[in-house]
Design an enzyme around this catalytic site. Structure first.
Site, short mmCIF file in Angstrom:
data_model
loop_
_atom_site.label_atom_id
_atom_site.label_comp_id
_atom_site.label_asym_id
_atom_site.label_seq_id
_atom_site.Cartn_x
_atom_site.Cartn_y
_atom_site.Cartn_z
N GLY A 212 34.59 11.93 -14.77
CA GLY A 212 34.65 13.38 -14.98
C GLY A 212 33.28 14.00 -15.10
O GLY A 212 32.34 13.37 -15.57
N ARG A 215 30.16 21.17 -17.29
CA ARG A 215 28.92 21.80 -17.74
C ARG A 215 28.28 21.00 -18.87
O ARG A 215 27.08 21.06 -19.07
CB ARG A 215 29.23 23.23 -18.22
CG ARG A 215 29.69 24.14 -17.09
CD ARG A 215 30.12 25.50 -17.60
NE ARG A 215 30.68 26.31 -16.51
CZ ARG A 215 31.28 27.46 -16.69
NH1 ARG A 215 31.40 27.96 -17.90
NH2 ARG A 215 31.76 28.14 -15.67
N ASP A 333 37.34 25.26 -29.60
CA ASP A 333 37.31 25.18 -28.13
C ASP A 333 38.51 24.38 -27.63
O ASP A 333 38.40 23.54 -26.75
CB ASP A 333 36.00 24.54 -27.66
CG ASP A 333 35.75 24.78 -26.17
OD1 ASP A 333 36.36 25.70 -25.59
OD2 ASP A 333 34.94 24.04 -25.58
#
Length: 505
Positions: A212, A215, A333
């Site tokens: 994976g 950012r 988040d």
């Protein structure tokens, strides 16, 4: 009338005629000297001029007249130079009074070449100076980065020395990952291994494949003594997220089935650069975001996934008192990319880089030192319109509840009912661009107060219909009206019980 009075009137009349001639561009008689004169000594035009012009024989005096506004404007406004000076006037034979000496006095005192040389030098200075400054800044930056890198490694070595007394690491080769993680639950505070053991484990891991990218950096599947582990390698710009997650895992006891199992954290120097590693359990199904794109789930599976996320959120949000307790934690988040799917098709919450902690005893709210504020697509209205109470811990928990409602919506889209299922889409996929800006989300969520689209088929399915009611109670514009994580967990348990009863009957 006397003779004197007559002369005065005549003079006034001549002046008036002359002024009128000037105002109406009447042709003036001018003195003409030079090769361009068609008549000897005289020419007629709108303006008279006299000039000094440089040629092969030196400075030549020329007199004459100009016709036309454009020519007058062009020549009469010319700035004196070392090659030519022009003086224009607008009275009859006025250029006859201009002497060579008066024109020479108008010539610039410095020669033409010097200003040119000065301009070249100035241009060179303006071009070279920024280059020199940039080179100097680059050198200073490189030196500062090397010093900072050296300082980090030195601090880690010092920390190793402090933590190393009494630690026996020779038995590392005899244990399994499960043994080490079990040991971490009884070795004091925190979910991780002792610090020096973490660094030893990190250096024994071999990276196998990148599974994976984002950012934040990269996630790799690694191997430690034949077992798979996940290695999250943070980019240097996300160092604060790595530090925060490391800090929380090493100071808070977070062992829970629905929280990603932490193993070790390490700052290493590889290829002359600092790498920030976070080593956790490995789940081959990947994130819930990836899983839902590949697989549609049955109702019971979707419910179990949602319930497991709620269980993990309850554990985070709840403060546990006692020697093996933990502060209350808000994730900040929460999204499907930060939730992993186990092989039993249950979920565990990952990525605590933005987490906020709170303890009731001293009412201490620790928001960490990370300027990031979460993922725009999952931001609650109070975050988008900047009305969130940043000094109130409950406000951060309510932000998590909003995001959980969106995760629930994503699961519901991929849940079968009567053989029908929607393709995977992220929340607000039809209302904002692929990478929405803060302003895009604020307009949709705060101004227009829109919510994700609910397909009609959900209302004809008892389980999905109950989930719709639940997610809407997570999406209230007023944060204090939203459900708590514990209430969500209990509601999902009830929905699951109703589903099981329906199957039995």
């Amino acid at each position: 009338m006397g003779l004197g009075s007559f002369h005065v009137l005549l003079l006034l009349l001549l002046q008036a005629l002359q002024a009128s001639a000037e105002d109406s561009d009447v042709q003036l008689e001018c003195l003409c000297e030079g090769a361009t004169c068609s008549l000897p000594d005289r020419c007629h035009g709108a303006r008279c001029f006299s000039s000094l012009k440089k040629d092969s024989s030196g400075m030549v005096l020329v007199r004459g007249c100009f016709e036309g506004e454009e020519k007058i404007r062009m020549h009469c406004s010319t700035t004196p130079s070392s090659l030519q000076v022009i003086n224009c006037c607008s009275q009859v034979l006025c250029n006859a009074n201009t002497t060579r000496a008066s024109l020479e006095s108008l010539l610039p005192s410095a020669p033409e070449e010097k200003p040119v040389r000065y301009q070249v030098e100035t241009l060179a200075l303006f071009v070279l100076a920024p280059v020199v400054v940039l080179v100097l800044l680059s050198v200073v930056s490189i030196l500062a980065c090397r010093r900072l890198h050296h300082g980090r490694l030195q601090r880690l070595q010092e920390f190793d020395t402090e933590q190393g007394d009494g630690l026996i690491t020779s038995n590392l080769g005899d244990g399994t990952l499960a043994d080490l993680l079990d040991h971490s639950c009884t070795s004091g505070s925190g979910s991780g291994l002792p610090f020096l053991v973490q660094r030893t484990v990190a250096r024994q891991i071999s990276l196998v494949e990148c599974v994976g990218k984002g950012r934040y950096g990269e996630v790799w599947r690694g191997q430690w003594q034949g077992e798979n582990v996940a290695v999250k390698i943070f980019s240097s710009r996300d160092e604060k997220s790595w530090f925060r997650e490391t800090e929380i895992y090493n100071t808070v006891l977070l062992r829970h089935d629905n929280i990603l199992g932490f193993m070790a954290s390490d700052m290493t120097s590889r290829n002359s650069s600092t790498q920030l590693w976070l080593i956790t359990e490995y789940h081959e199904n990947g994130s819930l975001y990836d899983y839902l794109q590949r697989v549609a789930v049955e109702t019971s599976e979707g419910l179990a996934m949602a319930a497991s996320v709620a269980n993990g959120l309850v554990h985070l949000h709840t403060e546990i008192f006692g020697t093996e307790g933990k502060p209350a934690i808000a994730h900040r988040d929460l999204k499907t990319k930060n939730i992993l799917v186990t092989k039993e098709l249950r979920c565990c919450i990952a990525d605590l880089g933005l987490a906020v902690t709170h303890t009731q005893a001293d009412n201490l709210l620790d928001v960490g030192n990370n300027p990031k504020v979460g993922t725009k697509r999952y931001m609650a209205p109070e975050v988008l319109d900047e009305t969130i109470q940043t000094d109130c811990f409950d406000a951060y928990k309510r932000v998590d509840i909003w995001a959980f409602g969106l995760v629930l919506w994503e699961i519901a889209r991929r849940t079968y009912s009567n053989g029908i299922v929607e393709e995977y889409k992220p929340p607000f996929y039809d209302q904002v661009p692929n990478d929405p800006s803060f302003e895009d989300m604020r307009k949709v969520v705060c101004v227009e107060q829109q919510r994700p689209f609910i397909p009609n088929r959900w209302f004809s399915d008892p389980t999905l219909s109950a989930l719709v009611k639940l997610m809407k109670e997570c999406w209230y514009q007023n944060p204090s009206a939203r459900l708590t994580a514990l209430r969500i967990k209990k509601t999902l348990d009830k929905i699951h019980s109703s589903l099981e009863k329906g199957k039995e009957s």
